[in-house]
Design a protein around this motif. Structure first.
Motif, short mmCIF file in Angstrom:
data_model
loop_
_atom_site.label_atom_id
_atom_site.label_comp_id
_atom_site.label_asym_id
_atom_site.label_seq_id
_atom_site.Cartn_x
_atom_site.Cartn_y
_atom_site.Cartn_z
N LEU A 11 1.06 5.04 0.20
CA LEU A 11 0.19 6.10 0.71
C LEU A 11 0.83 7.45 0.50
N THR A 35 -0.23 1.10 -7.62
CA THR A 35 -1.34 2.00 -7.33
C THR A 35 -0.89 2.94 -6.22
N ARG A 66 -7.86 8.78 6.60
CA ARG A 66 -8.95 7.97 6.03
C ARG A 66 -9.19 6.70 6.87
N GLU A 108 -2.10 5.51 -3.50
CA GLU A 108 -3.31 6.00 -2.82
C GLU A 108 -3.09 7.48 -2.51
N ARG A 109 -3.63 8.30 -3.39
CA ARG A 109 -3.40 9.76 -3.29
C ARG A 109 -4.29 10.38 -2.24
N ARG A 113 0.88 -1.17 0.00
CA ARG A 113 0.00 0.00 0.00
C ARG A 113 0.91 1.21 0.00
N VAL A 126 -3.92 10.61 0.90
CA VAL A 126 -4.00 9.91 2.19
C VAL A 126 -2.85 10.39 3.07
N THR A 175 -4.38 6.96 9.50
CA THR A 175 -4.37 7.97 8.45
C THR A 175 -5.64 8.81 8.57
#
Ligand SMILES: Cc1cc2nc3c(=O)[nH]c(=O)nc-3n(C[C@H](O)[C@H](O)[C@H](O)COP(=O)(O)OP(=O)(O)OC[C@H]3O[C@@H](n4cnc5c(N)ncnc54)[C@H](O)[C@@H]3O)c2cc1C
Length: 389
Positions: free
Chosen positions: A35, A165, A190, A167-168, A33, A170, A188
């Motif tokens: 971030l 990918t 989120r 995760e923008r 992930r 965050v 985070t």
């Protein structure tokens, strides 16, 4: 820790260091992930010159790391991952005046003693070698085997090659640990993300996450980009670095350093443009360019390469390097456990070092033997007692 394929790894920051780490993990089949508080290359990586270079370094840990960094750029280029995004070229350190010539002499010896390929060019050879240079130039040393890569372009290519990918938007607030000190994950804006391992590659944002107040410092750099001028571009055989740049990096001990840390690097880009920098300003906290500094850099550049006076300036910009108070980055496991990795404080070297440090951290996470000695960069020298995981 779980077997590599089952590891849940979270990386904080999609600058060149975080993205490189994710790239090498993804290539090994490990999902991550990634971030990012803003967007890939939103901070220093997107506001840098791209010297992949040892020319301004002294022999030691940073030079060894940079040599490994250059070698990895060549490997990635040969594999097609960078696909033209890495340009091989020499760096020419140029002296103006006797004092700079003396600095350059000593520096050439130091580079050569570390096995770097260095060629000395006397004043009489410069008109033929680099016809665009000012006649004031008094000799140059050519550092061979170097290159250039634009940070945001490297990031874009690595993301694409490994199908990462990001995760923008965050923002990671803090590490989460269990009552016995084990790593749980990250909080985070989120929500919580559970992880077996985290890599803090958040540039200047690492200070807050790791409690490193007073250890990491911003060091602003201002740069400018000219319009295209293919003929002038072709009249420079590589990057031109004023010997004064060595002084601005305080590489030459005892030499006077201007408060703005003015140095001069003129990079002929493959677009036919020139990227010119810059400054090395302590404790400037906002990444903004100002007229005084850009005027000063321009005047220095025109003095070194008079033909630049005819070109239009297209863009001036600034970025914040993240410097560590003792001058060495923080790379490796946080003390007290193996769940938290730190990779920050690359100051003016993160484009050169990002991929090789990403690979080294990925290897450590995967339990592979180290190909680069990280002990000089041990974060424990500042982190002892601050991170318990
Ligand atoms: C003017 C200038 C010229 C330079 N020239 C060169 C050069 O010629 N050669 C060279 O090798 N290097 C150069 N550098 C240095 C290089 O740009 C940096 O060392 C490198 O980009 C650092 O990369 P990074 O991934 O560590 O950090 P960054 O690029 O700063 O990335 C960190 C990322 O973390 C994100 N982040 C921060 N906090 C959080 C959080 N809490 N949660 C989620 N995300 C977060 C940020 O948004 C950012 O995208 C230059 C730098 C500047 C400013």
């Amino acid at each position: 820790m779980a077997s590599p394929s089952k590891l849940r790894i979270a990386i904080v920051g999609a600058g060149i260091v975080g993205v490189s780490t994710a790239f090498f993990l993804a290539r090994a089949g490990v999902g991550v992930r990634l971030l990012e508080a803003h967007a890939p290359a939103a901070a220093a990586t997107g506001a840098a010159d791209g010297a992949v270079s040892v020319a301004s370094k002294r022999p030691g840990a940073m030079m060894n790391a940079a040599l490994a960094g250059i070698a990895l750029y060549r490997e990635l280029a040969a594999q097609g991952v960078l696909d033209g995004g890495f340009v091989s070229r020499s760096t020419f350190l140029v002296a103006v005046g006797a004092a700079e010539a003396a600095v350059l002499d000593g520096h050439a010896e130091a580079l050569a003693s570390a096995g770097v390929e260095v060629v000395r060019h006397p004043t009489s050879a410069l008109a033929r070698l680099a016809p665009a240079l000012s006649p004031e130039a008094e000799g140059a040393i050519e550092v061979r085997g170097e290159g250039h890569a634009i940070g945001y372009d490297v990031v874009r290519r690595l993301i694409r090659a490994a199908e990462l990918t990001v995760e923008r938007g965050v923002t990671v607030r803090n590490l989460v640990q269990s009552s016995d000190g084990g790593l749980v994950g990250l909080d985070t804006d989120r929500g919580r993300i559970e992880a077996d391992a985290v890599v803090i590659a958040a540039g200047g944002g690492s200070a807050e996450l790791l409690g490193l107040d007073g250890v990491l410092r911003p060091r602003r750099g201002q740069l400018l980009v000219t319009e295209r001028a293919p003929a002038l571009n072709a009249a420079l055989p590589g990057a031109i670095m004023s010997a004064r740049y060595l002084l601005s990096k305080a590489s030459a001990k005892g030499a006077p350093v201007s408060p703005r840390g003015y140095g001069l690097v003129i990079d002929p880009l493959r677009t036919g443009q020139f990227l010119v920098g810059g400054t090395r300003e302590n404790d400037a906290t906002r990444p903004i360019a100002d007229v005084e500094a850009i005027g000063h850099v321009l005047a220095d550049a025109v003095a070194m390469v008079p033909g630049l006076a005819k070109l239009r300036l297209l863009r001036a910009f600034a970025g914040l390097r993240t410097a560590v108070v003792d001058g060495l980055p923080l790379i490796g496991r946080a003390p007290g456990g193996d769940g938290v990795f730190v990779a920050t404080g690359f100051e003016g070297d993160g484009i050169c070092l990002g991929p090789v440090m990403g690979r080294t951290i990925a290897d450590a996470l995967l339990g592979r033997p180290a190909t680069l000695d990280l002990s000089p960069f041990d974060p424990g020298r500042f982190l002892a007692g601050r991170v318990a995981a």
